[in-house]
Design an enzyme around this catalytic site. Structure first.
Site, short mmCIF file in Angstrom:
data_model
loop_
_atom_site.label_atom_id
_atom_site.label_comp_id
_atom_site.label_asym_id
_atom_site.label_seq_id
_atom_site.Cartn_x
_atom_site.Cartn_y
_atom_site.Cartn_z
N LEU A 40 -8.37 1.33 -5.75
CA LEU A 40 -8.12 2.55 -4.99
C LEU A 40 -6.78 2.50 -4.28
O LEU A 40 -6.42 1.51 -3.64
CB LEU A 40 -9.23 2.75 -3.95
N LEU A 41 -6.03 3.59 -4.41
CA LEU A 41 -4.79 3.80 -3.66
C LEU A 41 -5.03 4.91 -2.67
O LEU A 41 -5.68 5.92 -2.99
CB LEU A 41 -3.68 4.17 -4.64
N ASN A 42 -4.52 4.74 -1.42
CA ASN A 42 -4.50 5.90 -0.53
C ASN A 42 -3.14 6.02 0.16
O ASN A 42 -2.12 6.12 -0.51
CB ASN A 42 -5.71 5.98 0.39
N ASP A 43 -3.06 6.04 1.47
CA ASP A 43 -1.86 6.48 2.20
C ASP A 43 -0.56 5.82 1.73
O ASP A 43 -0.51 4.60 1.54
CB ASP A 43 -1.99 6.16 3.69
N GLN A 59 -1.55 1.89 0.75
CA GLN A 59 -2.85 1.33 1.02
C GLN A 59 -3.55 1.05 -0.31
O GLN A 59 -3.63 1.92 -1.18
CB GLN A 59 -3.67 2.30 1.85
N TYR A 102 -3.95 -1.73 7.75
CA TYR A 102 -3.97 -0.28 7.67
C TYR A 102 -2.55 0.29 7.69
O TYR A 102 -1.57 -0.44 7.76
CB TYR A 102 -4.82 0.29 8.81
N SER A 103 -2.46 1.60 7.68
CA SER A 103 -1.18 2.28 7.43
C SER A 103 -0.13 2.03 8.51
O SER A 103 -0.45 1.71 9.66
CB SER A 103 -1.42 3.78 7.30
N ARG A 161 -4.08 4.13 15.37
CA ARG A 161 -3.50 3.52 14.17
C ARG A 161 -2.31 4.30 13.61
O ARG A 161 -1.94 5.34 14.12
CB ARG A 161 -4.58 3.37 13.10
#
Length: 480
Positions: A40-43, A59, A102-103, A161
């Protein structure tokens, strides 16, 4: 590099190799968008140009297509078009980030890249702790964690965050997305002389600040920058109720424009505007490159909204990044335009000038396929126009309502038609980027943008046009 860090890297690389054939066999793998090699890829994180090279971190959960203890994956590019996957930048290997790096963001200082990110920590009872952490690299590839530089201040929950850092008049500033103790979203500003010690200047925007009343229970991924002499705050609020054609996604991404008084930490701004009208867009981040362009990349996804239904999960991956977009202010509105480097993707060109559209669907030779750039100039701006994309999505302009609609067949059940809208006075032009399983639509030179994931059958490659009026258009398309 600690032993645990080495172990996590080794495990992630092994997972990439293990699943490579399965991932690459997916016909929905994108041709020219950034994707995860597995998982999974996110931000988007740490977006920066350093020594002429663009760096885009992200992420990443390499072990599953669901959210977990995030790594920072890393891509580099010389032109924002061709991307090379680099070694992992950060792993959740320390006490202050053991449940996820986290980001965060990046800044260049004294010839080095400084990363700032949120360390996520949970105890055996799932209670959360949060720390803002710094890491440094001299070459842009190997990063050394320097530890915690900012702890959770009073008045906020551990939902604190996504630090974005920048320099202004010889001082450093950092803005963080936060949830205050009354469970409302805030953007909190800090100042530093050395990047190590940070002074809390307080919340400069948020629910019940300035013109905002109730406006979400958490603000994620704030990004504050100057554009044409004004300060733009981009952020992703959670907990906004839908309102007519607005706020139709589970979570939002948008911006306000105003003036920041740095000395007194006061930010006066206008109304919130959604930055993308599509189905999949969240947590955008911007950078300024060596040409002075303000460039934005967003997560081509949406957290907690049918993520487990994407068909790519069968092939052990999910989500992507949007195309890079140059930001401009036009009459007080943020416009997004595809970066000019995307022209490097163009291959065969075909053009149909002055076409009069009819009520029955018309197709045009060589305007078809899975990877295509299409530009339509509307010569009769007050006539309705419909475009069908691969029997899976429709773009419909209604001049009476001054409304543009994009609909698609849901990837959840393959039947339900889902819709998103925007108001436009006239339709001057459309630019469409089609990729294997995505559609990005730029309306009126970027006045509005729609980001959409689509999953047509392999045989569905056609594009057709129609009009119930006397629409006349110029069509140009390029194979990509």
């Amino acid at each position: 590099m600690s032993q645990l860090d080495q172990q996590l890297r080794k495990k992630a690389y092994e997972e990439v190799e293990k699943q490579k054939k399965v991932v690459n066999a997916d016909r929905y793998r994108l041709a020219y968008h950034v994707m995860p090699p597995v998982g999974l890829l996110n931000d988007p994180n740490g977006f920066i140009q350093f020594n002429g090279i663009y760096h885009l971190f992200y992420q990443w959960n390499p072990f599953a297509t669901e959210h977990g203890a995030k790594f920072w994956g890393h891509y580099t590019s010389t032109n924002l078009v061709d991307w090379q996957h680099e070694d992992i930048a950060l792993t959740p290997s320390d006490w202050f980030d053991k449940n996820g790096c986290y980001s965060g963001s990046a800044i260049e200082h004294e010839g080095k890249i400084y990363l700032f990110y949120t360390g996520n920590v949970k105890d055996e009872h799932n209670n959360r702790e949060t720390y803002q952490v710094m890491a440094v690299s001299e070459n842009g590839l190997d990063f050394e964690k320097k530890g915690v530089v900012l702890n959770l201040p009073e008045g906020y929950t551990p939902h604190f965050r996504d630090p974005k850092v920048w320099e202004h008049d010889g001082q450093f500033y950092l803005i963080i997305g936060a949830q205050s103790k009354d469970e409302t979203g805030k953007a909190v500003l800090f100042r530093s002389n050395d990047l190590h010690h940070w002074e809390n200047l307080g919340a400069i925007a948020g629910a019940h600040i300035g013109q905002f009343g109730d406006f979400g229970y958490m603000w994620e991924c704030p990004d504050l920058f100057t554009l044409d002499g004004q300060e733009v705050l981009v952020f992703s609020p959670q907990g906004i109720e839908s309102d007519g054609i607005h706020y139709q996604n589970l979570y939002q991404a948008g911006y306000v424009i105003g003036e920041l008084d740095y000395e007194h930490a006061k930010y006066n701004h206008g109304a919130f505007v959604e930055i993308d009208r599509g189905f999949e867009f969240y947590a955008p981040q911007t950078t300024v490159d060596e040409q002075g362009r303000r460039i934005l990349i967003g997560w081509f996804g949406m957290p907690e909204e049918r993520e487990d239904a994407h068909p790519t999960i069968e092939h052990k991956w999910v989500h992507a990044m949007t195309l890079p977009r140059e930001l401009k202010l036009v009459d007080g509105k943020l416009y997004q335009q595809p970066i000019v480097e995307l022209k490097e993707l163009r291959k065969e060109e075909v053009s149909y000038p002055g076409v009069e559209l009819k009520s029955n669907k018309q197709s045009f030779d060589k305007i078809e396929g899975e990877t295509l750039e299409l530009f339509m100039e509307n010569l009769e701006k007050n006539e309705p126009i419909s475009i069908n994309i691969r029997n899976h999505a429709n773009i419909v302009y209604s001049p009476k309502e001054q409304l543009l609609k994009v609909d698609r067949i849901s990837f959840v059940d393959g039947q339900t038609v889902e819709e998103r809208f925007c108001h436009i006075e006239t339709l001057d032009n459309l630019r469409i980027y089609l990729d294997t399983s995505s559609l990005e639509l730029f309306v009126n030179d970027g006045e509005e943008v729609f980001s959409v994931r689509i999953y047509p059958k392999i045989t569905e490659t056609g594009i057709s046009f129609s009009s119930e009026g006397k629409a006349k258009v110029n069509l140009t398309a390029w194979k990509l």
